[in-house]
Motif scaffolding. Structure first.
Motif, PDB file in Angstrom:
ATOM      1  N   VAL A 256       7.614  -0.912   0.265  1.00 62.59           N
ATOM      2  CA  VAL A 256       6.662  -0.110  -0.503  1.00 62.59           C
ATOM      3  C   VAL A 256       7.128   1.342  -0.545  1.00 62.59           C
ATOM      4  CG1 VAL A 256       4.281   0.744  -0.573  1.00 62.59           C
ATOM      5  CG2 VAL A 256       4.741  -1.644   0.021  1.00 62.59           C
ATOM      6  N   GLU A 257       7.525   1.865   0.610  1.00 65.11           N
ATOM      7  CA  GLU A 257       7.958   3.258   0.673  1.00 65.11           C
ATOM      8  C   GLU A 257       9.212   3.500  -0.165  1.00 65.11           C
ATOM      9  OE1 GLU A 257       8.247   3.646   4.905  1.00 65.11           O
ATOM     10  OE2 GLU A 257       6.178   4.359   5.076  1.00 65.11           O
ATOM     11  N   SER A 258      10.164   2.551  -0.156  1.00 65.73           N
ATOM     12  CA  SER A 258      11.391   2.748  -0.932  1.00 65.73           C
ATOM     13  C   SER A 258      11.113   2.651  -2.435  1.00 65.73           C
ATOM     14  CB  SER A 258      12.474   1.755  -0.514  1.00 65.73           C
ATOM     15  OG  SER A 258      12.103   0.443  -0.850  1.00 65.73           O
ATOM     16  N   ALA A 259      10.216   1.756  -2.840  1.00 62.02           N
ATOM     17  CA  ALA A 259       9.868   1.661  -4.261  1.00 62.02           C
ATOM     18  C   ALA A 259       9.154   2.923  -4.721  1.00 62.02           C
ATOM     19  CB  ALA A 259       8.986   0.435  -4.507  1.00 62.02           C
ATOM     20  N   TYR A 260       8.260   3.426  -3.883  1.00 66.82           N
ATOM     21  CA  TYR A 260       7.537   4.654  -4.221  1.00 66.82           C
ATOM     22  C   TYR A 260       8.507   5.830  -4.316  1.00 66.82           C
ATOM     23  CZ  TYR A 260       3.989   8.301  -4.067  1.00 66.82           C
ATOM     24  OH  TYR A 260       3.204   9.389  -4.359  1.00 66.82           O
ATOM     25  N   ALA A 261       9.429   5.924  -3.381  1.00 64.95           N
ATOM     26  CA  ALA A 261      10.409   7.021  -3.374  1.00 64.95           C
ATOM     27  C   ALA A 261      11.332   6.946  -4.594  1.00 64.95           C
ATOM     28  CB  ALA A 261      11.232   6.980  -2.086  1.00 64.95           C
ATOM     29  N   ALA A 262      11.603   5.734  -5.071  1.00 63.63           N
ATOM     30  CA  ALA A 262      12.477   5.559  -6.234  1.00 63.63           C
ATOM     31  C   ALA A 262      11.716   5.733  -7.551  1.00 63.63           C
ATOM     32  CB  ALA A 262      13.131   4.187  -6.187  1.00 63.63           C
TER      33      ALA A 262
ATOM     34  N   GLY B  63       7.148   1.263  -9.989  1.00 66.85           N
ATOM     35  CA  GLY B  63       5.772   0.803  -9.860  1.00 66.85           C
ATOM     36  C   GLY B  63       5.612  -0.169  -8.710  1.00 66.85           C
ATOM     37  N   ILE B  64       4.403  -0.258  -8.197  1.00 65.29           N
ATOM     38  CA  ILE B  64       4.103  -1.154  -7.088  1.00 65.29           C
ATOM     39  C   ILE B  64       2.884  -1.978  -7.482  1.00 65.29           C
ATOM     40  CG2 ILE B  64       3.466  -1.313  -4.652  1.00 65.29           C
ATOM     41  CD1 ILE B  64       4.690   1.505  -4.319  1.00 65.29           C
ATOM     42  N   VAL B  65       2.973  -3.280  -7.315  1.00 66.61           N
ATOM     43  CA  VAL B  65       1.844  -4.163  -7.577  1.00 66.61           C
ATOM     44  C   VAL B  65       1.398  -4.738  -6.242  1.00 66.61           C
ATOM     45  CG1 VAL B  65       1.060  -6.272  -8.718  1.00 66.61           C
ATOM     46  CG2 VAL B  65       2.672  -4.748  -9.883  1.00 66.61           C
ATOM     47  N   PHE B  66       0.123  -4.547  -5.908  1.00 66.15           N
ATOM     48  CA  PHE B  66      -0.431  -5.089  -4.666  1.00 66.15           C
ATOM     49  C   PHE B  66      -1.292  -6.300  -5.009  1.00 66.15           C
ATOM     50  CE2 PHE B  66       0.350  -0.669  -3.557  1.00 66.15           C
ATOM     51  CZ  PHE B  66       0.961  -0.802  -2.326  1.00 66.15           C
ATOM     52  N   LEU B  67      -1.073  -7.404  -4.328  1.00 67.64           N
ATOM     53  CA  LEU B  67      -1.918  -8.578  -4.468  1.00 67.64           C
ATOM     54  C   LEU B  67      -2.920  -8.538  -3.330  1.00 67.64           C
ATOM     55  CD1 LEU B  67       0.819 -11.237  -5.275  1.00 67.64           C
ATOM     56  CD2 LEU B  67      -0.565  -9.898  -6.860  1.00 67.64           C
TER      57      LEU B  67
END
Length: 107
Positions: free
Chosen positions: A85-91, A94-98
């Motif tokens: 999650v942190e690496s996707a946010y830093a890049a 988008g982040i999808v949470f189920l």
């Protein structure tokens, strides 16, 4: 009513789900308007009835979970894969949470 709600919050989840399953189907068969709306929605979705009828029981199970979610003991929260999650946010991705059933966001 508050006593009954607190009593339900202490019941095991499997028992609440069993009661909710029954509640969902009883409401489906007891409410003509709900049944007609449900069937119309299934027809609009284009999905076969067999793929959608489980939603009847799931809606009752979701309602039966509310006392436990609102008044039951809070389970410890645990994250797995937080680094992803942190690496996707830093890049800047988008982040999808189920998440669990609607209503479990209170956890």
């Amino acid at each position: 009513m508050p006593f009954f709600f607190r009593l339900l919050s202490r019941m095991p989840l499997w028992l609440l789900h069993a009661a909710g399953w029954l509640l969902g189907w009883l409401y489906f068969w007891g409410s003509r308007g709900y049944r007609e709306n449900f069937r119309a929605n299934v027809a609009q979705s284009g999905l076969p009835w067999a793929a959608c009828k489980g939603a009847i029981a799931q809606s009752g199970m979701m309602i039966a979970e509310f006392p436990r979610v609102w008044l039951g003991a809070t389970p410890p929260l645990r994250w797995e894969g937080l680094e992803l999650v942190e690496s996707a946010y830093a890049a800047g991705k988008g982040i999808v949470f189920l998440t669990p059933h609607m209503g479990c966001f209170e956890l």
